[in-house]
Design an enzyme around this catalytic site. Structure first.
Site, short mmCIF file in Angstrom:
data_model
loop_
_atom_site.label_atom_id
_atom_site.label_comp_id
_atom_site.label_asym_id
_atom_site.label_seq_id
_atom_site.Cartn_x
_atom_site.Cartn_y
_atom_site.Cartn_z
N GLY A 94 0.77 -1.24 0.00
CA GLY A 94 0.00 0.00 0.00
C GLY A 94 0.79 1.28 0.00
O GLY A 94 0.35 2.29 -0.55
N ASP A 117 0.79 4.26 4.14
CA ASP A 117 -0.32 5.00 3.55
C ASP A 117 -1.46 5.21 4.54
O ASP A 117 -1.91 6.34 4.73
CB ASP A 117 -0.82 4.34 2.26
CG ASP A 117 -1.34 2.92 2.44
OD1 ASP A 117 -1.01 2.27 3.46
OD2 ASP A 117 -2.07 2.45 1.55
N ASP A 131 -4.71 2.21 10.33
CA ASP A 131 -6.10 1.83 10.58
C ASP A 131 -6.18 1.20 11.97
O ASP A 131 -6.14 1.90 12.97
CB ASP A 131 -6.53 0.87 9.46
CG ASP A 131 -8.01 0.61 9.40
OD1 ASP A 131 -8.80 1.43 9.89
OD2 ASP A 131 -8.39 -0.44 8.84
N GLY A 153 -3.92 -0.52 13.41
CA GLY A 153 -2.61 -0.39 14.03
C GLY A 153 -1.93 -1.71 14.32
O GLY A 153 -0.78 -1.74 14.76
N ASN A 154 -2.61 -2.82 14.08
CA ASN A 154 -2.03 -4.13 14.38
C ASN A 154 -0.73 -4.38 13.61
O ASN A 154 0.28 -4.77 14.18
CB ASN A 154 -3.03 -5.26 14.08
CG ASN A 154 -4.20 -5.24 15.04
OD1 ASN A 154 -4.05 -4.89 16.20
ND2 ASN A 154 -5.36 -5.59 14.55
N THR A 155 -0.75 -4.15 12.30
CA THR A 155 0.43 -4.39 11.47
C THR A 155 1.56 -3.44 11.85
O THR A 155 2.69 -3.87 12.10
CB THR A 155 0.08 -4.23 9.98
OG1 THR A 155 -0.92 -5.19 9.65
CG2 THR A 155 1.31 -4.43 9.10
N LEU A 156 1.28 -2.15 11.92
CA LEU A 156 2.33 -1.19 12.23
C LEU A 156 2.89 -1.36 13.63
O LEU A 156 4.08 -1.12 13.86
CB LEU A 156 1.82 0.24 12.02
CG LEU A 156 1.74 0.65 10.56
CD1 LEU A 156 1.07 2.01 10.42
CD2 LEU A 156 3.11 0.66 9.91
N LYS A 186 -6.58 6.84 10.78
CA LYS A 186 -7.98 6.55 11.11
C LYS A 186 -8.06 6.16 12.59
O LYS A 186 -8.21 4.97 12.92
CB LYS A 186 -8.51 5.42 10.23
CG LYS A 186 -8.57 5.77 8.75
CD LYS A 186 -8.94 4.52 7.96
CE LYS A 186 -10.02 4.84 6.97
NZ LYS A 186 -10.51 3.64 6.30
#
Length: 164
Positions: free
Chosen positions: A46, A102, A105, A107-110, A133
């Site tokens: 993304g 990008d 959302d 926040g799990n991945t980051l 978000k």
């Protein structure tokens, strides 16, 4: 008109607004990290356009690399289970790292990516996102800089952003 353009109902953030914010952010990064070892890390897939636009506006030497992480499976709702599928191999000690993403959302991945990079003892680590978000956040993570914030997360998704 492309098929993507046909799907867009309205543009809430114009291409001009996005470009202005990216130019401003590139200048800020260039001033803040002048004379320092800088690595911009994008999260595939993304962020690649955002990362490309951002690094073109950074006027100091910097390196760019990418990680890939998945938490969505085949749908658009996060499973919460994050799997890093492409990692950075280099030693990151001494680097000032900017994670450029990008959309922040859930926040799990980051959150997982940030923890993994911090384990490698960088000089500093900053998270810069094109769109935050916060109403959808389920993980304990905040952007250090969000170019745009959506307080009504149902309104915006990547099809509402006009990018070049």
């Amino acid at each position: 008109m492309t098929s993507v353009e046909a799907e867009v109902k309205s543009v809430l953030i114009s291409e001009e607004e996005i470009n202005e914010a990216i130019v401003k952010t590139g200048k800020e990064i260039s001033e803040k990290y002048k004379g320092k070892k800088l690595l911009v890390v994008g999260i595939l897939k993304g962020s690649f356009v955002f990362v490309a636009d951002l690094v073109r506006e950074i006027t100091i030497p910097c390196e760019v690399d990418f990680m890939a992480a998945k938490s969505y499976g085949s749908g658009t709702v996060s499973s919460g289970d994050v799997n890093i599928t492409r990692d950075i191999a280099e030693d990151l000690s001494g680097y000032n790292i900017i994670i450029a993403e990008d959309i922040l959302d859930t926040g799990n991945t980051l959150s997982k990516v940030k923890r993994k990079l911090l384990e490698r003892n960088p000089e500093s680590l900053e998270l810069i996102v094109l769109l935050d978000k916060p109403d959808r956040r389920t993980a304990e993570i905040e952007a250090d800089k969000a170019l745009f914030t959506d307080r009504k997360s149902t309104r915006l998704n990547s099809s509402h952003l006009a990018t070049s």
